[in-house]
Design a protein around this motif. Sequence first.
Motif, PDB file in Angstrom:
ATOM      1  N   CYS A  31      31.999  45.904  12.509  1.00 11.20           N
ATOM      2  CA  CYS A  31      31.788  46.427  13.886  1.00 11.20           C
ATOM      3  C   CYS A  31      30.616  45.933  14.389  1.00 11.20           C
ATOM      4  O   CYS A  31      29.418  45.894  13.966  1.00 11.20           O
ATOM      5  CB  CYS A  31      31.647  47.870  13.430  1.00 11.20           C
ATOM      6  SG  CYS A  31      31.297  48.985  14.940  1.00 11.20           S
ATOM      7  N   LEU A  32      30.878  45.321  15.729  1.00 10.19           N
ATOM      8  CA  LEU A  32      29.731  44.788  16.625  1.00 10.19           C
ATOM      9  C   LEU A  32      29.837  45.416  17.799  1.00 10.19           C
ATOM     10  O   LEU A  32      30.681  45.826  18.241  1.00 10.19           O
ATOM     11  CB  LEU A  32      29.897  43.125  16.655  1.00 10.19           C
ATOM     12  CG  LEU A  32      30.269  42.521  15.295  1.00 10.19           C
ATOM     13  CD1 LEU A  32      30.719  40.766  15.626  1.00 10.19           C
ATOM     14  CD2 LEU A  32      28.896  42.453  14.696  1.00 10.19           C
ATOM     15  N   THR A  33      28.376  45.457  18.521  1.00  6.72           N
ATOM     16  CA  THR A  33      28.185  45.976  19.785  1.00  6.72           C
ATOM     17  C   THR A  33      28.243  44.819  20.840  1.00  6.72           C
ATOM     18  O   THR A  33      27.671  44.042  20.841  1.00  6.72           O
ATOM     19  CB  THR A  33      26.707  46.679  19.766  1.00  6.72           C
ATOM     20  OG1 THR A  33      26.584  47.510  18.950  1.00  6.72           O
ATOM     21  CG2 THR A  33      26.559  47.383  21.146  1.00  6.72           C
ATOM     22  N   VAL A  34      29.060  45.123  21.938  1.00  2.79           N
ATOM     23  CA  VAL A  34      29.054  44.182  23.170  1.00  2.79           C
ATOM     24  C   VAL A  34      27.954  44.611  23.824  1.00  2.79           C
ATOM     25  O   VAL A  34      27.457  45.495  24.444  1.00  2.79           O
ATOM     26  CB  VAL A  34      30.346  44.648  24.180  1.00  2.79           C
ATOM     27  CG1 VAL A  34      30.453  44.062  25.246  1.00  2.79           C
ATOM     28  CG2 VAL A  34      31.632  44.711  23.412  1.00  2.79           C
ATOM     29  N   THR A  35      27.358  43.212  24.000  1.00  2.02           N
ATOM     30  CA  THR A  35      26.081  43.255  24.909  1.00  2.02           C
ATOM     31  C   THR A  35      26.099  42.645  26.129  1.00  2.02           C
ATOM     32  O   THR A  35      25.607  42.964  27.254  1.00  2.02           O
ATOM     33  CB  THR A  35      24.883  42.510  24.024  1.00  2.02           C
ATOM     34  OG1 THR A  35      25.517  41.025  23.996  1.00  2.02           O
ATOM     35  CG2 THR A  35      24.502  42.945  22.793  1.00  2.02           C
ATOM     36  N   GLU A  36      27.318  41.717  26.587  1.00  2.00           N
ATOM     37  CA  GLU A  36      27.626  41.506  27.840  1.00  2.00           C
ATOM     38  C   GLU A  36      29.091  41.354  27.735  1.00  2.00           C
ATOM     39  O   GLU A  36      29.691  40.908  26.618  1.00  2.00           O
ATOM     40  CB  GLU A  36      27.023  40.132  28.257  1.00  2.00           C
ATOM     41  CG  GLU A  36      25.516  39.783  28.376  1.00  2.00           C
ATOM     42  CD  GLU A  36      24.944  38.949  28.519  1.00  2.00           C
ATOM     43  OE1 GLU A  36      25.546  37.982  29.487  1.00  2.00           O
ATOM     44  OE2 GLU A  36      23.835  38.497  28.017  1.00  2.00           O
TER      45      GLU A  36
END
Length: 238
Positions: free
Chosen positions: A48-53
């Motif tokens: 699970c990773l967070t979209v930064t752009e």
Amino acid sequence: MFTGLIEHLGTVSSAVTDEGGCTLIISNSAPILGDCHIGDSIAVNGACLTVTEFDNDKLGGWFKVWLANETLERTDLGERKEGDQVNLERAMGAHIRFGGHFVQAHVDGTATIVKREVDGDSLCLGFQLPEATAARPSLLAYLIPKGYVTIDGASLTLTGVDDLERTFEVMLIQHTQQKITLSKKGLGAKVNIEVDMVGKYVEKSVVAGLGGRGGDGLRTLIEKVVEDVLAKKGIIAR
């Protein structure tokens, strides 16, 4: 929360690692970016990773994520390079039919592919877990035949488990082979493993019920309970 049903295969277009972690840009991702927002969660190979752009127009649609060192230690994502395909799944929406199983996309560790056998149109894959350490206990306790396991983010059914050899197997039907990256990985390749969260909660409940503490191994705790009973009956000295 995720389902383990892979939505799309993206392509790593940039992987930059430094002392603080790693930045990945995943391109060819337009099919999953239509409702994307900064801060959204996307599972990349089961992490699970967070979209930064993100940009849904260039490079066939791309998004950027940051991987902390802890994530790099627990997953194979630090080994991804430009051109590699990765499994992608957006966080589960409340309005969709639920398939697969409850997946947190919190990778527990990695395993190594040790078997590849074609069985008709299907592909049998075998994996071996690393030896357990004090810092990283074995995941075998959570793996049972016909139970669930998440491999590189894909919800799969275990067809066999061998505790002595630290191995387990899954079978990929032809449709699944075409939809996920796992079928393209060869012998010796690493995969990300997340065991069924239900098993973790059951274990914690049993340990708590037996008077143990978090971090106590279940086998060690049972041995302690047996010793206490034998000591009370005078069979052994304490």
